[in-house]
Design an enzyme around this catalytic site. Structure first.
Site, PDB file in Angstrom:
ATOM      1  N   LYS A 120       0.840  -1.194   0.000  1.00 44.69           N
ATOM      2  CA  LYS A 120       0.000   0.000   0.000  1.00 44.69           C
ATOM      3  C   LYS A 120       0.881   1.252   0.000  1.00 44.69           C
ATOM      4  O   LYS A 120       0.677   2.170  -0.786  1.00 44.69           O
ATOM      5  CB  LYS A 120      -0.868  -0.017   1.272  1.00 44.69           C
ATOM      6  CG  LYS A 120      -1.760   1.179   1.430  1.00 44.69           C
ATOM      7  CD  LYS A 120      -2.437   1.175   2.795  1.00 44.69           C
ATOM      8  CE  LYS A 120      -3.005  -0.190   3.129  1.00 44.69           C
ATOM      9  NZ  LYS A 120      -4.020  -0.159   4.177  1.00 44.69           N
ATOM     10  N   LYS A 132       3.561  -2.403  11.269  1.00 46.44           N
ATOM     11  CA  LYS A 132       2.286  -2.288  11.997  1.00 46.44           C
ATOM     12  C   LYS A 132       2.551  -2.727  13.433  1.00 46.44           C
ATOM     13  O   LYS A 132       3.453  -3.522  13.687  1.00 46.44           O
ATOM     14  CB  LYS A 132       1.221  -3.201  11.364  1.00 46.44           C
ATOM     15  CG  LYS A 132      -0.189  -2.817  11.716  1.00 46.44           C
ATOM     16  CD  LYS A 132      -0.748  -1.770  10.765  1.00 46.44           C
ATOM     17  CE  LYS A 132      -2.109  -1.302  11.221  1.00 46.44           C
ATOM     18  NZ  LYS A 132      -2.745  -0.431  10.212  1.00 46.44           N
ATOM     19  N   ASP A 172      -4.912   3.437  14.255  1.00 52.72           N
ATOM     20  CA  ASP A 172      -5.682   2.377  13.580  1.00 52.72           C
ATOM     21  C   ASP A 172      -6.862   2.106  14.525  1.00 52.72           C
ATOM     22  O   ASP A 172      -7.195   2.962  15.356  1.00 52.72           O
ATOM     23  CB  ASP A 172      -4.805   1.127  13.354  1.00 52.72           C
ATOM     24  CG  ASP A 172      -5.465   0.107  12.419  1.00 52.72           C
ATOM     25  OD1 ASP A 172      -5.464   0.321  11.209  1.00 52.72           O
ATOM     26  OD2 ASP A 172      -6.005  -0.903  12.911  1.00 52.72           O
ATOM     27  N   THR A 215      -8.371   8.832   5.027  1.00 52.83           N
ATOM     28  CA  THR A 215      -8.636   7.462   4.572  1.00 52.83           C
ATOM     29  C   THR A 215     -10.021   7.386   3.935  1.00 52.83           C
ATOM     30  O   THR A 215     -10.181   6.884   2.817  1.00 52.83           O
ATOM     31  CB  THR A 215      -8.506   6.463   5.740  1.00 52.83           C
ATOM     32  OG1 THR A 215      -7.270   6.695   6.397  1.00 52.83           O
ATOM     33  CG2 THR A 215      -8.566   5.031   5.244  1.00 52.83           C
TER      34      THR A 215
HETATM   35  P1  NDP Z   1     -11.915   2.950  14.533  1.00 49.42           P
HETATM   36  O1  NDP Z   1     -11.432   2.357  15.803  1.00 49.42           O
HETATM   37  O2  NDP Z   1     -12.031   4.421  14.422  1.00 49.42           O
HETATM   38  O3  NDP Z   1     -13.326   2.322  14.142  1.00 49.42           O
HETATM   39  C1  NDP Z   1     -13.481   0.956  13.950  1.00 49.42           C
HETATM   40  C2  NDP Z   1     -14.949   0.660  13.693  1.00 49.42           C
HETATM   41  O4  NDP Z   1     -15.068  -0.706  13.321  1.00 49.42           O
HETATM   42  C3  NDP Z   1     -15.829   0.860  14.905  1.00 49.42           C
HETATM   43  O5  NDP Z   1     -17.108   1.251  14.498  1.00 49.42           O
HETATM   44  C4  NDP Z   1     -15.855  -0.537  15.516  1.00 49.42           C
HETATM   45  O6  NDP Z   1     -16.997  -0.803  16.320  1.00 49.42           O
HETATM   46  C5  NDP Z   1     -15.883  -1.399  14.282  1.00 49.42           C
HETATM   47  N1  NDP Z   1     -15.271  -2.703  14.601  1.00 49.42           N
HETATM   48  C6  NDP Z   1     -14.060  -2.929  15.154  1.00 49.42           C
HETATM   49  N2  NDP Z   1     -13.866  -4.254  15.338  1.00 49.42           N
HETATM   50  C7  NDP Z   1     -14.993  -4.857  14.868  1.00 49.42           C
HETATM   51  C8  NDP Z   1     -15.401  -6.201  14.770  1.00 49.42           C
HETATM   52  N3  NDP Z   1     -14.595  -7.211  15.181  1.00 49.42           N
HETATM   53  N4  NDP Z   1     -16.619  -6.454  14.229  1.00 49.42           N
HETATM   54  C9  NDP Z   1     -17.441  -5.434  13.801  1.00 49.42           C
HETATM   55  N5  NDP Z   1     -17.083  -4.133  13.881  1.00 49.42           N
HETATM   56  C10 NDP Z   1     -15.892  -3.855  14.402  1.00 49.42           C
HETATM   57  O7  NDP Z   1     -10.944   2.363  13.397  1.00 49.42           O
HETATM   58  P2  NDP Z   1     -10.634   2.949  11.960  1.00 49.42           P
HETATM   59  O8  NDP Z   1     -11.867   3.525  11.374  1.00 49.42           O
HETATM   60  O9  NDP Z   1      -9.419   3.764  12.049  1.00 49.42           O
HETATM   61  O10 NDP Z   1     -10.230   1.611  11.168  1.00 49.42           O
HETATM   62  C11 NDP Z   1     -11.205   0.802  10.524  1.00 49.42           C
HETATM   63  C12 NDP Z   1     -10.526  -0.073   9.500  1.00 49.42           C
HETATM   64  O11 NDP Z   1      -9.842   0.747   8.535  1.00 49.42           O
HETATM   65  C13 NDP Z   1      -9.459  -1.027  10.029  1.00 49.42           C
HETATM   66  O12 NDP Z   1      -9.431  -2.191   9.233  1.00 49.42           O
HETATM   67  C14 NDP Z   1      -8.161  -0.249   9.799  1.00 49.42           C
HETATM   68  O13 NDP Z   1      -7.030  -1.097   9.733  1.00 49.42           O
HETATM   69  C15 NDP Z   1      -8.458   0.383   8.456  1.00 49.42           C
HETATM   70  N6  NDP Z   1      -7.675   1.546   8.122  1.00 49.42           N
HETATM   71  C16 NDP Z   1      -7.646   2.645   8.932  1.00 49.42           C
HETATM   72  C17 NDP Z   1      -6.913   3.747   8.565  1.00 49.42           C
HETATM   73  C18 NDP Z   1      -6.951   5.017   9.351  1.00 49.42           C
HETATM   74  O14 NDP Z   1      -6.415   6.018   8.860  1.00 49.42           O
HETATM   75  N7  NDP Z   1      -7.558   5.064  10.526  1.00 49.42           N
HETATM   76  C19 NDP Z   1      -6.049   3.743   7.366  1.00 49.42           C
HETATM   77  C20 NDP Z   1      -6.232   2.567   6.525  1.00 49.42           C
HETATM   78  C21 NDP Z   1      -6.980   1.520   6.930  1.00 49.42           C
HETATM   79  P3  NDP Z   1     -16.869  -0.838  17.919  1.00 49.42           P
HETATM   80  O15 NDP Z   1     -16.772   0.598  18.329  1.00 49.42           O
HETATM   81  O16 NDP Z   1     -18.101  -1.520  18.363  1.00 49.42           O
HETATM   82  O17 NDP Z   1     -15.618  -1.629  18.218  1.00 49.42           O
END
Ligand code: NDP
Length: 452
Positions: A120, A132, A172, A215
């Site tokens: 990426k 990571k 993350d 993102t």
């Molecule tokens: P956040 O912690 O801000 O949000 C994560 C969200 O996903 C929450 O709504 C959470 O719900 C939900 N979630 C987490 N675990 C689970 C699960 N096992 N089943 C269902 N829902 C789940 O994280 P991000 O938005 O930063 O990251 C989300 C994804 O994007 C990840 O895969 C991350 O690696 C990827 N990503 C993030 C980047 C970034 O800049 N932040 C960059 C590139 C990729 P709940 O609150 O209930 O846990």
């Protein structure tokens, strides 16, 4: 992707070796399998990579640091968590990749994330290697002080392994602005240096405008390029999003700004379906709910009664034009893919990392559904992290417009590389394109360094 018998045999043998050398690391196996599916035929057709045993070298991390993190809760009880930093590959720049705090974090999860991060980051065109890290610490229900003590304790060890020219962590899942601030504050205290060793910082202490949004916005910019290739537009499309965190909320914001209708968001307890669309006013309410009050998504239906909350369910059963899985790995499986296709889905773009299972991805490809893999679609976050590093080195902050325009340019460039390397009949195989474009850049650098 269809393989010849020769290719299929080599892929199978290689992946068996990965499973043998990395027992029980299922997420890591899955990420490597997805990668080799498109890269192995390319390697077989190019002797310099095959002779250089480059795939074997690329699937072994440079190093993994594992350490104990002890911290005290508000009642004076002592807790002990495990943390890791996976420094996977620094062929084209210092290691770069987020930190994740979640109880389901394992070495396997972090290895898959670090592995994908390598390619990426290469796609962004910026000089960044891949890494990571994270911990099995669960931030849910913890007080601010508990979070602070955990972050400070973690940084005591992590600070020995990172640096602005060595390894630059970011956020993350479970690591947002609050956590990065505690981590950066502790790093600064321990090293007595103000340098950009973490990204995602607050704006008054070295952060970049647009980093929070990058993102989610980037996923939408990438989607626009995919639709443009088919002479289509976002305006008027109905969309499904999973997650309600950083990526999901800003993906929703940009989609709404572009005239698409966002009908769902989710968290780990269930999803909300709002047939009227989640507009900017509702998103403002959600930002407050999730980022400030840190409450559950189900509260949304208390305020907006036309919306329905589906406890314990995923949003993929709702009929829509486009889907954006933005929560976590393997949250969209074969059954979900079938439901989406039956309902006429046109495009899937991965906002989260590896949210679709291998079988789901294969199914979308068989059905000729436009599919954007995470490596390409969600690279906007790390790209703006890279721009944050540049601003820190220059000691000069850029305007919102400047950063957003660079982000748009980078997403267009990533799309272009996918089209170049992923040509398939008169369409684009974005999985193949992203994997091979990222691979070539990293592999060529590794070969240039000789054997090592
Ligand atoms: P956040 O912690 O801000 O949000 C994560 C969200 O996903 C929450 O709504 C959470 O719900 C939900 N979630 C987490 N675990 C689970 C699960 N096992 N089943 C269902 N829902 C789940 O994280 P991000 O938005 O930063 O990251 C989300 C994804 O994007 C990840 O895969 C991350 O690696 C990827 N990503 C993030 C980047 C970034 O800049 N932040 C960059 C590139 C990729 P709940 O609150 O209930 O846990």
């Amino acid at each position: 992707m269809v393989h010849s018998k020769n290719e299929a045999d080599r892929i199978k043998l290689f992946n068996l070796g990965i499973i043998e050398r990395n027992p029980a690391e299922h997420e890591f196996h899955q990420a490597v399998q997805e990668f080799t599916g498109s890269v192995m035929p390319y390697v077989m057709a190019n002797a310099k990579y095959d002779d250089g045993h480059i795939l074997q070298r690329m699937t072994e991390p440079d190093r993994i640091v594992i350490f104990r993190v002890c911290w005290e809760d508000d009642k004076g009880h002592i807790h002990c968590n495990r943390a890791w930093r996976v420094q996977f590959n620094n062929a084209i720049g210092p290691y770069k990749g987020g930190l994740r705090f979640h109880p389901n974090v394992t070495q396997s999860v972090l290895k898959f994330l670090a592995f994908e991060q390598v390619y990426k980051n290469a796609l962004t065109g910026l000089p960044m290697g891949g890494g990571k890290g994270g911990s099995d610490f669960d931030p849910k229900g913890k007080s601010d002080r508990e979070i602070m003590r955990f972050c400070q304790s973690l940084m005591i060890e992590l600070s020995n392994h990172i640096g602005e020219d060595t390894d630059i962590p970011a956020g993350d899942i479970g690591v947002g602005g609050r956590e990065i601030s505690y981590l950066f504050g502790q790093y600064k205290r321990l090293k007595n240096r103000f340098v950009g060793t973490l990204t995602g910082k607050g704006l008054s202490y070295g952060g970049s405008l647009i980093r929070t949004e990058a993102t989610g916005y980037g996923v939408v910019y990438f989607t626009q390029h995919m639709l443009n290739m088919r002479n289509e537009k976002l305006a008027g499309k109905t969309t499904l999003i999973s997650g309600a965190g950083n990526v999901a909320i800003f993906c929703a914001e940009k989609l709404t700004s572009e005239g698409a209708k966002v009908m769902t968001l989710s968290d780990s307890s269930g999803f909300i379906y709002d047939p009227d669309g989640i507009d900017h006013q509702k998103l403002a309410f959600l930002k407050e709910l999730k980022f400030v009050k840190r409450q559950r998504l189900s509260e949304y239906t208390q305020k907006y009664s036309q919306a329905t909350y589906y406890q314990g369910k995923r949003p993929w059963m709702i009929k829509a034009d486009l889907a954006f899985p933005c929560a976590t790995q393997n949250e969209l499986e074969l059954e979900d893919a079938k439901a989406l296709v039956n309902n006429g889905i046109q495009l899937i773009a991965e906002g989260a990392n590896m949210p679709c299972s291998l079988e789901a991805v294969q199914y979308f490809q068989e059905k000729s559904i436009l599919f954007a893999p995470a490596k390409a679609a969600n690279a906007g976050g790390v790209a703006v992290s890279g721009l944050e590093q540049t601003q820190n080195s220059l000691r000069l902050p850029w305007t919102r417009e400047e950063v957003d325009s660079r982000l748009q340019h980078i997403m267009a460039h990533i799309h272009q590389q996918c089209v170049e390397y992923g040509a398939k009949d008169d369409a684009t195989d974005y999985v193949k394109g992203a994997n091979i474009a990222g691979f070539v850049k990293v592999a060529d650098a590794m070969l240039a360094y000789g054997i090592g």
